[in-house]
Design a protein around this motif. Structure first.
Motif, PDB file in Angstrom:
ATOM      1  N   GLY A  25       5.618   5.477  -3.359  1.00 17.47           N
ATOM      2  CA  GLY A  25       4.920   4.558  -3.505  1.00 17.47           C
ATOM      3  C   GLY A  25       5.416   3.126  -3.646  1.00 17.47           C
ATOM      4  N   HIS A  26       6.833   3.141  -3.662  1.00 17.02           N
ATOM      5  CA  HIS A  26       7.394   1.726  -3.948  1.00 17.02           C
ATOM      6  C   HIS A  26       7.354   0.881  -2.852  1.00 17.02           C
ATOM      7  N   ILE A  27       7.337  -0.357  -3.145  1.00 20.74           N
ATOM      8  CA  ILE A  27       7.711  -1.596  -2.198  1.00 20.74           C
ATOM      9  C   ILE A  27       9.080  -1.759  -2.137  1.00 20.74           C
ATOM     10  N   VAL A  28       9.758  -1.106  -0.861  1.00 24.24           N
ATOM     11  CA  VAL A  28      11.219  -1.317  -0.855  1.00 24.24           C
ATOM     12  C   VAL A  28      11.669  -2.250   0.389  1.00 24.24           C
ATOM     13  N   TYR A  29      12.601  -3.180  -0.301  1.00 21.72           N
ATOM     14  CA  TYR A  29      13.266  -3.950   0.300  1.00 21.72           C
ATOM     15  C   TYR A  29      14.620  -3.434   0.871  1.00 21.72           C
ATOM     16  N   ILE A  30      14.982  -3.491   1.910  1.00 29.56           N
ATOM     17  CA  ILE A  30      16.394  -3.000   2.501  1.00 29.56           C
ATOM     18  C   ILE A  30      17.108  -4.047   2.622  1.00 29.56           C
ATOM     19  N   GLY A  31      18.172  -4.199   1.927  1.00 27.69           N
ATOM     20  CA  GLY A  31      19.284  -5.265   2.088  1.00 27.69           C
ATOM     21  C   GLY A  31      20.151  -4.675   2.757  1.00 27.69           C
ATOM     22  N   LEU A  45      11.279   2.961   8.622  1.00 21.07           N
ATOM     23  CA  LEU A  45      10.747   3.503   7.439  1.00 21.07           C
ATOM     24  C   LEU A  45       9.547   2.821   6.942  1.00 21.07           C
ATOM     25  N   GLY A  46       9.241   1.732   7.458  1.00 19.77           N
ATOM     26  CA  GLY A  46       7.976   0.944   6.897  1.00 19.77           C
ATOM     27  C   GLY A  46       8.303   0.199   5.590  1.00 19.77           C
ATOM     28  N   ALA A  47       9.684  -0.184   5.571  1.00 19.02           N
ATOM     29  CA  ALA A  47      10.163  -0.867   4.376  1.00 19.02           C
ATOM     30  C   ALA A  47      10.188  -2.447   4.850  1.00 19.02           C
ATOM     31  N   ARG A  48      10.563  -3.354   3.937  1.00 18.31           N
ATOM     32  CA  ARG A  48      10.847  -4.743   4.306  1.00 18.31           C
ATOM     33  C   ARG A  48      12.149  -5.085   4.211  1.00 18.31           C
ATOM     34  N   PHE A  49      12.537  -6.068   4.853  1.00 13.74           N
ATOM     35  CA  PHE A  49      13.898  -6.308   5.121  1.00 13.74           C
ATOM     36  C   PHE A  49      14.248  -7.643   4.518  1.00 13.74           C
ATOM     37  N   VAL A  50      15.493  -7.800   3.851  1.00 13.21           N
ATOM     38  CA  VAL A  50      16.191  -9.142   3.476  1.00 13.21           C
ATOM     39  C   VAL A  50      17.516  -8.982   4.029  1.00 13.21           C
ATOM     40  N   GLN A  51      18.092 -10.105   4.601  1.00 16.96           N
ATOM     41  CA  GLN A  51      19.495 -10.185   5.101  1.00 16.96           C
ATOM     42  C   GLN A  51      20.026 -10.463   3.430  1.00 16.96           C
TER      43      GLN A  51
END
Length: 228
Positions: A25-31, A45-51
């Protein structure tokens, strides 16, 4: 919901950690350094991305500013980005390995501290290595004894020490380091060894989901505290 940032998360242990934390259930940012690969991993994955390039101050600041703007806080930070640095030992290689594996921890942690302090249960996990343990590399029965990776080992010793020192200087935030276990990733492909990344990610997830009263300043593997 718990807001989590994982560096170097477009593949390997970082990717599997993101997957498992999303399932919790985490909101995950993939760096990730590479925008195309990072976006693809996040979409899968359905995650969020940050460069996020841990060797670039502006990239790190921009990534944390993005999370601040969207979430207003950071609950969990996982330092997963790393390089092996095998081959020739020279000054440029040493600088690259330490910049990624050790100095990168400082860059990202310092940028993240203001957001972590806004969390009710701030947690930082460093994916380190027992290759950086003085105890392990001097035990003939341990695989680290014959590991020919001087720069990697030295930089991971620094990574673990940074984790312990941050735990002491930031008592309101949990900082723990871990040995994930020998894992089959791009970094170990030349050695032909390791278990699936999903198995190693479980230890990362364990440390990333500790309660408020859990220990800080430790170095652990899946069996508990390690000597180092």
């Amino acid at each position: 919901m718990t807001v989590t940032l994982i560096t170097g998360a477009n593949k390997g242990i970082g990717f599997e950690t993101a997957k498992q934390l999303l399932e919790l259930g985490h909101i995950v940012y993939i760096g990730a350094r590479d925008v195309e690969r990072g976006k693809a991993a996040a979409a899968t994955l359905g995650a969020r991305f940050v460069q996020l390039d841990v060797t670039d101050d502006a990239s790190v600041r921009d990534a944390l500013a993005t999370i601040d703007s969207s979430e207003g806080r950071l609950d969990v930070l996982v330092h997963n980005a790393g390089v092996l640095g095998d081959g020739a030992i020279d000054g440029p290689t040493a600088l690259r390995v330490f910049d990624t594996n050790a100095v990168g921890i400082v860059r990202v942690t310092e940028a993240a501290l203001p957001l972590l302090r806004k969390s009710p249960n701030p947690t930082v996990v460093t994916v380190s290595s027992s290759a950086g343990s003085f105890w392990a590399v001097n035990e003939p029965d341990r695989p680290e004894f014959n590991l020919p990776l001087a720069l990697y080992s030295a930089s991971k010793a620094a990574a673990t020490m940074l984790t312990v020192q941050y735990a002491k200087s930031q008592p309101g935030i949990k900082f723990n380091a871990l040995e994930p276990g020998t894992t089959a990733t791009d970094m170990t492909a030349a050695f032909g060894i390791g278990r699936p990344p999903a198995e190693s990610a479980r230890t990362v997830v364990h440390l990333a989901t500790l309660d408020e009263n859990a220990p800080t300043g430790t170095f652990q593997d899946e069996h508990g505290t390690l000597r180092w």
